[in-house]
Design an enzyme around this catalytic site. Structure first.
Site, PDB file in Angstrom:
ATOM      1  N   CYS A  82       0.883  -1.152  -0.047  1.00  0.00           N
ATOM      2  CA  CYS A  82       0.050   0.062   0.080  1.00  0.00           C
ATOM      3  C   CYS A  82       0.884   1.172   0.080  1.00  0.00           C
ATOM      4  O   CYS A  82       1.529   1.508  -0.977  1.00  0.00           O
ATOM      5  CB  CYS A  82      -1.016   0.085   1.108  1.00  0.00           C
ATOM      6  N   HIS A 176      -3.238  -5.172   1.578  1.00  0.00           N
ATOM      7  CA  HIS A 176      -2.301  -5.503   2.885  1.00  0.00           C
ATOM      8  C   HIS A 176      -2.385  -6.865   3.362  1.00  0.00           C
ATOM      9  O   HIS A 176      -3.212  -7.283   3.961  1.00  0.00           O
ATOM     10  CB  HIS A 176      -3.197  -4.666   3.872  1.00  0.00           C
ATOM     11  N   GLU A 178      -0.393  -8.291   5.433  1.00  0.00           N
ATOM     12  CA  GLU A 178      -0.165  -8.395   6.960  1.00  0.00           C
ATOM     13  C   GLU A 178      -1.483  -8.359   7.709  1.00  0.00           C
ATOM     14  O   GLU A 178      -1.258  -8.566   8.835  1.00  0.00           O
ATOM     15  CB  GLU A 178       0.889  -7.356   7.290  1.00  0.00           C
TER      16      GLU A 178
HETATM   17  N1  GLN Z   1      -3.434   6.319   0.879  1.00  0.00           N
HETATM   18  C1  GLN Z   1      -2.026   6.087   1.650  1.00  0.00           C
HETATM   19  C2  GLN Z   1      -0.909   6.813   1.121  1.00  0.00           C
HETATM   20  O1  GLN Z   1      -1.153   7.600   0.146  1.00  0.00           O
HETATM   21  C3  GLN Z   1      -1.993   4.685   1.695  1.00  0.00           C
HETATM   22  C4  GLN Z   1      -2.835   3.821   2.460  1.00  0.00           C
HETATM   23  C5  GLN Z   1      -2.462   2.752   3.245  1.00  0.00           C
HETATM   24  O2  GLN Z   1      -1.234   2.410   3.353  1.00  0.00           O
HETATM   25  N2  GLN Z   1      -3.451   1.781   3.646  1.00  0.00           N
HETATM   26  O3  GLN Z   1       0.103   6.872   1.641  1.00  0.00           O
END
Ligand code: GLN
Length: 196
Positions: A82, A176, A178
């Site tokens: 992410c 994610h 994890e």
């Molecule tokens: N929207 C977040 C960002 O721009 C990422 C979201 C996440 O890691 N769950 O960093």
């Protein structure tokens, strides 16, 4: 038997403990990386989810942005989930003007774009690199991949949009891994580190 690989987790912000648990489930005791010295002690790094703008700021403040850029340019294996995927991408759209990234995998990503209408969602993904059954994936304000470079292998997609990819020793997921008990993505990464 070989000692388990020295895997670090970037521990400035975000889903650090969850990655630690996933790796511990595979017998890997991860090093929490907060300083350049910590980084020197690991041979691979997990960049967790969180907030990529905040993570970048903390990387700068803690003197980690440059040494980490050097390690990644030198081929250190990395798993970015992410926000971690955003930090590893080669181009970031809808970022903040003071936000930087590492260009460790040839992808263009747009922040907060995937599943925009719902923000967060879960689904079951086919991810051939980890085998059957489908992997349950949790997306939280996830980045959307808008361009895939020629050297990048797409590992999984949702409605035709890539959500997991690999280039060399860098693996990224928009979701994610994890946050579920399924450790197969971490296993894929640990195996890649051990092979090197
Ligand atoms: N929207 C977040 C960002 O721009 C990422 C979201 C996440 O890691 N769950 O960093």
């Amino acid at each position: 038997m070989n000692a388990s690989p020295r895997v670090g987790i970037l521990a400035l912000q975000g889903a650090v403990a969850a990655h630690q648990r996933s790796l511990a489930g595979l017998g890997v005791s991860a090093t929490l990386v907060r300083t350049p010295d910590d980084l020197d002690r690991v041979e691979a790094l997990v960049l967790p989810g969180g907030e990529s703008t905040t993570l970048w700021h903390l990387l700068k403040v803690n003197g980690l942005a440059e040494p980490l850029a050097d390690r990644l340019a030198g081929g250190m294996p990395a798993l970015g989930t992410c926000a971690g995927m955003i930090l590893l991408a080669s181009d970031v759209l809808d970022g903040r003007t003071d936000q930087g990234w590492f260009s460790a995998i040839d992808l263009t990503v747009r922040r907060n774009a995937f599943g925009r209408q719902v923000d967060s969602f879960e689904c079951d993904l086919e991810l051939p690199a980890v085998g059957a059954p489908d992997l349950h994936a949790v997306f939280i304000r996830a980045p959307q991949v808008e361009r895939v470079g020629p050297g990048v292998e797409v590992l999984a997609a949702v409605d035709g949009g890539p959500v997991a990819a690999r280039e060399g020793s860098v693996i990224v997921t928009a979701f994610h891994p994890e946050l579920t008990p399924d450790t197969r993505v971490h296993r894929l990464f640990v195996d890649l580190v051990a092979e090197r």
